[in-house]
Design an enzyme around this catalytic site. Structure first.
Site, PDB file in Angstrom:
ATOM      1  CG  LEU A  93      -4.077  19.159  44.851  1.00 58.56           C
ATOM      2  CD1 LEU A  93      -3.023  18.405  45.067  1.00 58.56           C
ATOM      3  CD2 LEU A  93      -5.208  18.620  43.827  1.00 58.56           C
ATOM      4  CE1 TYR A 148      -4.900  20.173  54.528  1.00 61.18           C
ATOM      5  CE2 TYR A 148      -4.649  18.355  55.967  1.00 61.18           C
ATOM      6  CZ  TYR A 148      -5.088  19.578  55.728  1.00 61.18           C
ATOM      7  OH  TYR A 148      -5.650  20.137  56.945  1.00 61.18           O
ATOM      8  CB  CYS A 149      -3.638  21.720  49.637  1.00 57.85           C
ATOM      9  SG  CYS A 149      -4.066  22.960  48.350  1.00 57.85           S
ATOM     10  N   PRO A 150      -0.131  20.673  48.833  1.00 59.41           N
ATOM     11  CG  PRO A 150       1.471  19.364  47.628  1.00 59.41           C
ATOM     12  CD  PRO A 150      -0.181  19.282  48.175  1.00 59.41           C
ATOM     13  CE  LYS A 161       0.165  22.928  53.966  1.00 61.02           C
ATOM     14  NZ  LYS A 161      -0.241  22.467  52.616  1.00 61.02           N
TER      15      LYS A 161
END
Length: 279
Positions: A93, A148-150, A161
């Site tokens: 993502l 975001y973008c896990p 992260k």
């Protein structure tokens, strides 16, 4: 020796460094480059290659992001904040690229046995752990909810992260790609993506589950180590670490044959991007 470690040990590592020279190139250039290198390394025409790259303010969307119900409003918001928007050809993502984010691609030939997907991820995790081992902080690989973008190979320290890893496989080549937030505010980057999702979704039910962004679960390495790190510092750490894995490490660029391949791959990613974003 672990399988991941084994993957990092190559007779030759060619390094194509675009961490300074490529900043103002469109980020689609990088996706065309990695596809080119997958094809050439995969065919045996080139050795294992590491490519480093940095781009000026760009949001890279995943294909799922393009299905958001109010995507145009989200994109307009990002543009109002002076970000370019592109769609990548690998999974995942939305992510943020800027001059405090170093991207590393490791391109391996897929041997007859094939490279198991986790082995590629583990190789990248291993090299990052080694690069920063002097800080004595545990770097974990697990999904960080609210980032975001896990993904299952989010890299984090103390639940925050700082990096995400993806993979692209093409023509017997495997590109393992990581973005590393080196400096700047991880929370501000997350906030930007959170606002993008709010505006693009407006609370509507969607088939796909988009992340509910929590800015406090993201940080840069400078924030996590309480040290002023630059992209150049991290480049040096990367080259020193990779040098230990290589029979020979050398700086290179695309061969004439690869430059020809690049034209075709770059055209392909650009065309696809225009089609997806409708412009």
């Amino acid at each position: 020796m672990s399988l991941a470690q084994d993957l990092l040990l190559q007779e030759e590592w060619r390094v194509i460094d675009q961490s300074a020279g490529g900043i103002h190139l469109n980020a689609l250039h990088s996706f065309g480059m990695d596809d080119t290198l997958c094809a050439s390394v995969g065919s045996g025409a080139a050795p294992a290659t590491a490519r480093t790259w940095v781009h000026h303010n760009t949001i890279v969307l995943g294909i799922q992001d393009t299905k958001l119900p109010f995507l145009k409003e989200g994109i307009d918001y990002l543009k109002s904040k002076s970000y370019k928007v592109i769609v990548r050809n690998s999974g995942g993502l939305a992510v943020v690229l800027d001059e405090g984010v170093l991207n590393i691609s490791l391109i391996f030939p897929e041997s007859e046995k094939g490279i198991d997907i986790n082995r590629g991820y583990d190789a990248m995790w291993m090299i990052i752990k080694e690069m920063f081992s002097d800080f004595n902080k545990k770097i974990e690989a697990r999904e960080i909810i609210g980032s975001y973008c896990p993904g299952s190979y989010d890299l984090s320290i103390g639940g925050q992260k700082f990096a995400g890893i993806s993979q692209r496989r093409l023509r017997n080549g495997v590109a393992v790609q990581i973005y590393l937030c080196i400096n700047g505010s991880g929370g501000e980057r997350a906030d930007l993506i959170g606002n993008f999702y709010s505006l693009s979704r407006k609370g509507e039910q969607t088939k796909f589950e988009y992340p509910e962004i929590q800015p406090d679960v993201m940080a840069s390495l400078s924030e996590l180590f309480n040290a002023e790190l630059t992209v150049q510092d991290v480049m040096l750490r990367f080259l020193q670490t990779l040098n230990k894995k290589a029979g020979r490490l050398y700086a290179g660029q695309l061969t004439e044959e690869e430059a020809g391949l690049f034209e075709a791959y770059y055209h392909r990613v650009t065309e696809r991007n225009e089609k997806v974003l409708g412009r």
